[in-house]
Motif scaffolding. Sequence first.
Motif, short mmCIF file in Angstrom:
data_model
loop_
_atom_site.label_atom_id
_atom_site.label_comp_id
_atom_site.label_asym_id
_atom_site.label_seq_id
_atom_site.Cartn_x
_atom_site.Cartn_y
_atom_site.Cartn_z
N PRO A 317 23.11 40.01 -16.36
CA PRO A 317 23.62 41.29 -16.85
C PRO A 317 25.00 41.16 -17.49
CG PRO A 317 23.90 41.15 -14.46
CD PRO A 317 23.22 39.87 -14.90
N SER A 318 25.23 41.96 -18.51
CA SER A 318 26.56 42.04 -19.13
C SER A 318 26.70 43.46 -19.64
CB SER A 318 26.68 41.04 -20.28
OG SER A 318 25.77 41.37 -21.31
N VAL A 319 27.94 43.91 -19.82
CA VAL A 319 28.16 45.30 -20.24
C VAL A 319 29.21 45.33 -21.35
CG1 VAL A 319 28.82 47.64 -19.51
CG2 VAL A 319 27.62 46.14 -17.90
N ILE A 320 29.05 46.25 -22.30
CA ILE A 320 30.05 46.41 -23.36
C ILE A 320 31.02 47.52 -22.98
CG2 ILE A 320 30.44 46.99 -25.80
CD1 ILE A 320 27.54 45.88 -26.30
N TYR A 321 32.21 47.12 -22.57
CA TYR A 321 33.31 48.07 -22.33
C TYR A 321 34.32 47.84 -23.44
CZ TYR A 321 31.56 48.50 -17.54
OH TYR A 321 30.79 48.71 -16.43
N TYR A 322 34.40 48.67 -24.49
CA TYR A 322 33.68 49.90 -24.71
C TYR A 322 33.08 49.81 -26.11
CZ TYR A 322 36.17 51.25 -20.58
OH TYR A 322 36.66 51.27 -19.30
N PRO A 323 31.88 50.31 -26.33
CA PRO A 323 31.22 50.12 -27.62
C PRO A 323 31.83 50.91 -28.77
CG PRO A 323 29.87 51.46 -26.15
CD PRO A 323 31.03 50.99 -25.35
N LYS A 324 32.58 51.97 -28.46
CA LYS A 324 33.14 52.82 -29.51
C LYS A 324 34.57 53.19 -29.13
CE LYS A 324 30.12 56.10 -31.53
NZ LYS A 324 29.63 57.48 -31.63
N PRO A 325 35.54 52.96 -30.02
CA PRO A 325 36.90 53.40 -29.69
C PRO A 325 36.95 54.93 -29.67
CG PRO A 325 36.79 52.57 -31.94
CD PRO A 325 35.44 52.34 -31.34
N LEU A 326 37.91 55.48 -28.94
CA LEU A 326 37.93 56.94 -28.76
C LEU A 326 38.09 57.70 -30.06
CD1 LEU A 326 39.97 57.46 -25.46
CD2 LEU A 326 37.50 57.28 -25.80
N HIS A 327 38.83 57.14 -31.03
CA HIS A 327 39.06 57.89 -32.27
C HIS A 327 37.78 58.02 -33.10
CE1 HIS A 327 39.51 53.78 -33.84
NE2 HIS A 327 39.32 54.28 -35.05
N LYS A 328 36.71 57.31 -32.69
CA LYS A 328 35.42 57.45 -33.40
C LYS A 328 34.40 58.22 -32.58
CE LYS A 328 35.92 53.50 -36.39
NZ LYS A 328 35.29 52.33 -37.01
N GLN A 329 34.80 58.72 -31.43
CA GLN A 329 33.89 59.51 -30.60
C GLN A 329 33.85 60.94 -31.13
OE1 GLN A 329 32.04 58.43 -28.18
NE2 GLN A 329 33.00 56.54 -27.40
N LEU A 330 32.66 61.52 -31.15
CA LEU A 330 32.48 62.86 -31.68
C LEU A 330 33.43 63.88 -31.04
CD1 LEU A 330 30.84 64.66 -33.60
CD2 LEU A 330 29.15 64.95 -31.77
N LEU A 353 32.55 41.70 -24.64
CA LEU A 353 31.41 41.67 -23.71
C LEU A 353 31.94 41.31 -22.32
CD1 LEU A 353 28.30 41.94 -23.65
CD2 LEU A 353 28.18 39.46 -23.79
N SER A 354 31.62 42.15 -21.34
CA SER A 354 32.09 41.88 -19.98
C SER A 354 30.99 41.19 -19.18
CB SER A 354 32.52 43.18 -19.30
OG SER A 354 33.59 43.77 -20.02
N LEU A 355 31.37 40.10 -18.52
CA LEU A 355 30.42 39.29 -17.75
C LEU A 355 30.46 39.70 -16.27
CD1 LEU A 355 31.20 35.73 -19.23
CD2 LEU A 355 29.44 37.38 -19.94
N PRO A 356 29.44 39.33 -15.50
CA PRO A 356 29.46 39.66 -14.07
C PRO A 356 30.79 39.25 -13.43
CG PRO A 356 27.34 38.71 -14.65
CD PRO A 356 28.21 38.60 -15.86
#
Length: 379
Positions: A317-330, A353-356
Amino acid sequence: MTSEYSAPTQFIDLAAQQERIKTELYAAVQTVFKHGQYIMGPEVSELEKQLSSFTGTRHALTCANGTDALTLVLMAWGVGPGDAVFVPSFTYVASAEAPAQLGATPFFVDVEETTFNMSPESFKQAVSDCHAHGLNPKVVVVVDLFGQPANVDAITEIAHEAGVKVLVDGAQSFGAISRGRLVGAMGDATTTSFFPAKPLGCYGDGGAVFTNDAATAATVDSIRLHGKGSEKYDNVRVGVNSRLDTLQAAILLEKLKIYKTEIALRNAVADRYNATLPHEIDTPKITADVTSVWAQYTIRTDERDSLQAYLKNIGIPSVIYYPKPLHKQLGYDKFPMVSTGLETSTLMASTVLSLPMHPYLDIEEQRRISGAIAKYFVC
Ligand SMILES: *Cc1c(COP(=O)(O)O)cnc(C)c1O
């Protein structure tokens, strides 16, 4: 744990931690069941005492979660419409949500490529830019992303010169150290979160505010309890209801006992990743004289998406923190940003990409993760 029939790799292994202190946790919970003071019971004040001595901060006040912790401080400082609250664009949404909820304007600042944290230069520019937007520079939210303290000294110098207060968002960095100071003791106030996945997590929601300023502490204490005055049914201001449950405090008291050991284990895991990951990967850089608590171990690569798909395919498992910067959030794209732009925030969002990462990640599992990533780059 047996490695031959090992369970799938966990991104964060809360079960292993629970197993380690199960007896103590059960006893602590049972004590609360017996005395029955579920709200503001004795464990809450005991935890606050211990949090204050752990961090070397005069005042520690618990509350319902890490987002409320930010809101409570901003309310105590009178933040509202017309105020600019400087926030890095590359962070969890709560850092900007708290000021926006109060009618203030989150003003986006860029981050440094090396640390993922707020760039003092970008912040300095943003302070001078905000007047052109008709805003009053009020507070800077300094986020310690992934567990590493930001450059709070450089930011504080710029902030205080401009009459801006410094609020450290230490939701991911409780227990981290910067130039001999524990998180909590820096800035005009610091907040943290005890969300289960944070380095020090409870079994539900929880948060805390730290400050050496008696006036801030007294006002936060009042606001979190419906704006209480000398007693509960004396209401001197409009407040909120934001308390930490006694049960969560009881659990945190037990977890706090092993927390320093866990921080050391997290650092050992990070060291092993640093030593074994292939050179194609940008491993995280920790500033000199800083100790991270590794809320996340976050690598960077231009091949992020295909690497993540490859790892997923083999059960890592891996997780994307964060996929979108805040200034591009709706919900946030109408808020102003620094005139020099947010290029690094945007770049981070497409390459991280964040690893376990957890204290109980064993050497064999880690070898498998690093080996798989090395293999990906050979293919
Ligand atoms: C988790 C987090 C928060 C919010 O904490 P909650 O307890 O979930 O409300 C705020 N800021 C940052 C940077 C976080 O990671």
